[in-house]
Write an enzyme that holds these catalytic residues in place. Structure first.
Site, PDB file in Angstrom:
ATOM      1  N   HIS A 238      45.477  14.605  84.474  1.00 31.76           N
ATOM      2  CA  HIS A 238      46.931  14.442  84.513  1.00 31.76           C
ATOM      3  C   HIS A 238      47.404  15.214  85.734  1.00 31.76           C
ATOM      4  O   HIS A 238      47.326  16.443  85.765  1.00 31.76           O
ATOM      5  CB  HIS A 238      47.578  14.968  83.232  1.00 31.76           C
ATOM      6  CG  HIS A 238      47.369  14.050  82.070  1.00 31.76           C
ATOM      7  ND1 HIS A 238      47.313  14.483  80.768  1.00 31.76           N
ATOM      8  CD2 HIS A 238      47.189  12.697  82.044  1.00 31.76           C
ATOM      9  CE1 HIS A 238      47.123  13.422  79.979  1.00 31.76           C
ATOM     10  NE2 HIS A 238      47.039  12.345  80.726  1.00 31.76           N
TER      11      HIS A 238
ATOM     12  N   GLU B 179      49.439  18.454  85.652  1.00 30.06           N
ATOM     13  CA  GLU B 179      49.012  19.552  84.770  1.00 30.06           C
ATOM     14  C   GLU B 179      47.971  20.341  85.545  1.00 30.06           C
ATOM     15  O   GLU B 179      46.765  20.186  85.354  1.00 30.06           O
ATOM     16  CB  GLU B 179      48.473  18.977  83.465  1.00 30.06           C
ATOM     17  CG  GLU B 179      49.558  18.176  82.730  1.00 30.06           C
ATOM     18  CD  GLU B 179      49.047  17.380  81.542  1.00 30.06           C
ATOM     19  OE1 GLU B 179      47.879  17.552  81.154  1.00 30.06           O
ATOM     20  OE2 GLU B 179      49.831  16.567  81.012  1.00 30.06           O
TER      21      GLU B 179
ATOM     22  N   HIS C 204      44.055  20.645  80.965  1.00 26.74           N
ATOM     23  CA  HIS C 204      45.384  20.023  80.992  1.00 26.74           C
ATOM     24  C   HIS C 204      46.452  21.109  80.919  1.00 26.74           C
ATOM     25  O   HIS C 204      46.147  22.302  80.964  1.00 26.74           O
ATOM     26  CB  HIS C 204      45.537  19.080  79.794  1.00 26.74           C
ATOM     27  CG  HIS C 204      44.738  17.830  79.909  1.00 26.74           C
ATOM     28  ND1 HIS C 204      45.293  16.602  80.113  1.00 26.74           N
ATOM     29  CD2 HIS C 204      43.392  17.622  79.845  1.00 26.74           C
ATOM     30  CE1 HIS C 204      44.350  15.682  80.163  1.00 26.74           C
ATOM     31  NE2 HIS C 204      43.180  16.276  80.009  1.00 26.74           N
TER      32      HIS C 204
ATOM     33  N   GLU D 190      44.269  23.138  77.043  1.00 29.41           N
ATOM     34  CA  GLU D 190      45.630  23.129  77.589  1.00 29.41           C
ATOM     35  C   GLU D 190      45.943  24.539  78.062  1.00 29.41           C
ATOM     36  O   GLU D 190      45.884  25.483  77.268  1.00 29.41           O
ATOM     37  CB  GLU D 190      46.627  22.728  76.497  1.00 29.41           C
ATOM     38  CG  GLU D 190      46.251  21.464  75.743  1.00 29.41           C
ATOM     39  CD  GLU D 190      46.687  20.200  76.451  1.00 29.41           C
ATOM     40  OE1 GLU D 190      47.455  20.312  77.436  1.00 29.41           O
ATOM     41  OE2 GLU D 190      46.258  19.120  76.038  1.00 29.41           O
TER      42      GLU D 190
END
Ligand SMILES: [Zn+2]
Length: 837
Positions: free
Chosen positions: A185, A188, A301, A383
């Site tokens: 992504h 990100e 991410h 994340e």
């Protein structure tokens, strides 16, 4: 005046800003960025589920309000969302991220296209040129431990780069491959500078014996092969920057506005779950995963701070990963490490920093499940930051928060059971499947087993502490179970080489013939644990076998003749060892019993001629009863699938007075033994005025190819205008029934077929001897099949090489008659008629 004007302008701007609706904002961002971040609240869970496959749900969903979704969409998918008529809000902040500083000697927001030498740890974002140069420098400056690997390019032609780290980095050794990739992504990107800092850290500690972590890092690098990709979606990360010099406009999707983390094959939803073609970035990663077997992986991410473990596609109710305990263990280890090295609150989201993927929110087409399910890689999604595009001042902090967690994560790929699997007689490494009994063989274990990789034959099985039986299996080897192997967490157990005993191919047993129809049957036998089987079958007692093969312990036989007894034999093959053929097993195909139909008397009238495609069957002299069977004696020209202009003519014959006769014709197009209403090709009402009826008829596209039965009925009615409706009337007073065989073929020709059709066959007719096939140029490999007019194969040969375009076949063993010779090549097939006299 000037002040007044300024005020007016200010109020105007305010007015327009307020008037700007969410839809206006959506249009604006979709135009400017090609994607839109927005929030909506669904009415119910079904809507959420439907929408999850249309738009991308973002990280950081609020579990307390599960119907309120933060989503991201491109224009096409946003339009689909609008069809749901749900209100939505567009948050400017999410669509206009704060500008960040790029790495540059002046730390400018807009850096120059020139590559700068970076200093670590990073405190600003490198431009694409800085990045590419730095990746090359890592390898150039440390050639014994670092290698630059380019797995392909983005849509806009930017390289997808990895740094590979290991001792003897140019040679693949008996070491586990460990994988980190970031920022698929594009926006990100906390992981992008973090991965660069990590590579620098590993190299620096490795090279410097005085470094406090030298021994630890050297151990890690010497005993594994580390692959790190800092930027998986360069076109998304540098979106809006033609020179690839700022990440301030970064967006999630790639240059085609496709979300790459919805673009992988999904183990539940199948290929292309997002409805888009696989993007070049996806294809490059899939090809890499095909070429190299990784033991563990992590995919970085942002938008939340949490470690996400499989599955993303299967909910808890559908079953956890067989290694769920291990996944929770390593996820917890990562989160705890990160918490220890950061201010309070970092990586505490959801279950104190960890979550099962689909329990948080379901993702179809994600890379994590693809890697786990298809590639047996233990991959996590990590994340790293709540704000996707973290300010430059946070880059170094995030590196510090995660550094030790990353190092310990790598070590988890080295822990577990490991060893080699070899052939007990040759000592050569073999490809084997390793199953943890009671774990990898449970219902819903979903490919949690691992396999060895050639040429070394090594395997790695990370696992939670416990005592396990380990099953080793390979085609053509006796399976072997290593029992009672105990392992603790954070432990590597190098098991002794497993030597599998090759099996001699044994003759297959326990044959079962099933699904028998009039033209097909399925044959099966016990799995002999071998690599393949040869099968030969024939009409029982016939002199010629038809040969074929199978890699599984069953085979569908097709093109069989009804009411015929067949025999088949099977042998198994293991490398150089081939078993004897089994003794024959027989089965009999089902009969196709066409209903009887006949006229009672032919004294006054009967069918004297049937003509189809220019070929006559003149039965004037040979009609002796109210039913005549020409199914094996008359050869009409082939009927083409979908052809509309076939003409059949039927001649009524009266011995004296002309009576009112009706004529009807059926063809059993689906070959089920019944003349269905839809299979009536012609129905001429009773009359005396047309002694020859010759209608056109169509062969439907749904007709089954090959030979089938045609029934012609001529029946007397006591007046004009009556139609025949029953193909099975046995018997009616006056008239005749004639049955024929017709052959339905598909001659829809492509260019390749046209070329193939130029093959020649001579002599033809042949008097029971050699025939020559003269093939078109460039056709060297083909299968030749000779079938009789009932579709029964009497000869099959796989031709691998030919000389001067010619191949000869001896027809001595084939009975006299009319046959079809078919050549089948990888370009298509072609058929010619052969008469054997
Ligand atoms: Zn993401």
């Amino acid at each position: 005046m000037k002040i007044k004007l300024l005020f007016a302008a200010f109020f105007c701007a305010l007015f327009f800003a307020n008037a700007q609706t969410n839809k206006d904002l959506a249009d604006k961002y979709l135009k400017k960025r090609g994607e839109l971040a927005f929030t909506f609240t669904a009415n119910n869970i079904h809507e959420v589920k439907k929408l999850s496959s249309i738009i991308s749900f973002d990280h950081g969903q609020n579990r307390n309000n599960p119907l309120t979704i933060n989503a991201i969409a491109n224009k096409k998918n946003f339009n689909k969302f609008l069809e749901f008529n749900l209100p939505f809000t567009v948050n400017k902040k999410l669509n206009e991220p704060k500008k960040v500083k790029m790495y540059d000697t002046k730390n400018n927001v807009n850096a120059k296209a020139t590559a700068y030498t970076l200093t670590f740890p990073l405190n600003a974002y490198p431009t694409y040129a800085d990045y590419a140069q730095q990746m090359a420098d890592f390898a150039n400056d440390n050639p014994t431990i670092a290698q630059l690997v380019n797995i392909g390019q983005s849509v806009n032609g930017k390289d997808l780069l990895f740094i590979k780290l290991s001792d003897n980095v140019g040679t693949h050794e008996q070491e586990p491959r460990l994988l980190l990739t970031s920022s698929m992504h594009g926006d990100e990107i906390a992981g992008y500078p973090m991965m660069l800092s990590l590579i620098d850290f590993l190299i620096t500690a490795y090279n410097d014996v005085a470094n406090p972590r030298h021994t630890e890092i050297k151990n890690l690098v010497d005993n594994s092969e580390i692959w790190i990709n800092p930027m998986a979606n360069p076109d998304g990360t540098f979106y809006g920057s033609a020179t690839y010099t700022t990440v301030s406009g970064a967006r999630r999707a790639n240059a085609n506005a496709i979300d790459l983390n919805r673009n992988y094959p999904d183990p539940k939803d199948g290929p292309n779950p997002d409805g888009n073609a696989y993007q070049v970035e996806t294809l490059a990663f899939m090809s890499m995963a095909d070429s190299y077997h990784f033991v563990i992986g992590a995919n970085f991410h942002g938008g939340a701070v949490v470690v996400n473990y499989p599955w993303d596609t299967w909910t808890a109710a559908e079953g956890y990963h067989a290694d769920d305990d291990w996944y929770q263990f390593i996820s917890r280890e990562y989160a705890t490490n990160a918490q220890l090295d950061s201010p309070s609150g970092y990586m505490t989201y959801l279950n104190n920093g960890i979550t099962h993927g689909a329990t948080w929110y379901r993702v179809a087409g994600g890379r994590q499940d693809y890697m786990n399910y298809d590639k047996h890689v233990r991959e996590l999604t990590i994340e790293l930051s709540d704000v996707k595009l973290i300010p430059e001042a946070e880059i170094q902090n995030h590196w510090n928060y995660n550094r030790d967690a990353l190092i310990d994560f790598f070590k988890e790929g080295i822990y577990g059971f490991t060893g080699l699997v070899k052939d007990a007689s040759t000592g050569n490494p073999i490809k084997a499947k390793i199953t943890i009994v009671g774990r990898d063989d449970q219902v819903n274990s979903r490919n949690s087993w691992v396999e060895t990789e050639l040429p070394i034959g090594d395997y790695y099985r990370p696992i939670k502490a416990g005592t396990y039986d380990i099953l080793y299996e390979a085609d053509c080897y006796q399976p072997y179970t290593l029992t009672n192997q105990t392992i603790t967490d954070l432990q590597t157990i190098v098991l002794a080489d497993v030597l599998l005993t090759p099996v001699t191919a044994t003759t297959p047993i326990n044959f079962v013939t099933s699904s028998i129809t009039n033209t097909t049957a399925t044959i099966g036998w016990d799995d002999a644990g071998v690599s393949s089987y040869d099968i030969q079958y024939r009409v029982s007692g016939s002199s010629t076998w038809i040969n074929t093969s199978s890699v599984t312990n069953s085979l569908d036989l097709t093109g069989l003749t009804a009411s015929t007894t067949y025999e088949y034999q099977v042998r198994s093959i293991c490398n150089s060892s081939t078993s004897n053929y089994s003794t024959s097993t027989t089965f009999t195909t089902l009969a196709v019993n066409y209903c009887a139909a006949a006229g009672n008397s032919i004294v006054d009238e009967f069918i004297s001629n049937v003509q189809l495609g220019g070929i006559d069957n003149n039965s004037l002299a040979s009609t002796t009863s109210g039913y005549s069977d020409y199914t094996s004696s008359v050869i009409f020209p082939d009927l083409n699938l979908n052809s509309t202009n076939n003409t059949i003519s039927v001649t009524k014959n009266w011995t004296g007075t002309s009576y009112t006769e009706a004529v009807a014709v059926w063809i059993d197009f689906n070959k089920d033994g019944t003349f269905d209403v839809s299979e009536m090709v012609f129905d001429d009402p009773s009359s005396t005025t047309t002694p020859v009826v010759s209608p056109n008829f169509t062969i439907p596209g749904t007709a089954v190819l090959g030979t089938t039965r045609m029934r012609v009925i001529m029946k007397y009615y006591g007046g004009a205008g009556s139609n025949i409706t029953d193909p099975c009337e046995n018997t009616f007073s006056y008239g005749e029934v004639e049955d024929y065989t017709v052959n339905i073929v598909d001659t829809t020709l492509g260019i390749e077929d046209e070329i193939l059709n130029t093959f020649q066959l001579y002599p033809n007719p042949v008097s029971s001897g050699e025939i020559t096939l003269k093939m078109p140029n460039d056709i060297y490999e083909f299968t030749v099949t000779i079938s009789n007019m009932f579709g029964q194969k009497v000869y099959v040969e796989d031709v691998k090489t030919i000389t001067n375009n010619k191949h000869t076949i001896n027809t001595n063993a084939i009975k006299t008659g009319i046959y079809l010779v078919t050549i089948n090549t990888d370009l298509g097939k072609a058929t010619k008629k052969l008469v054997i006299q």
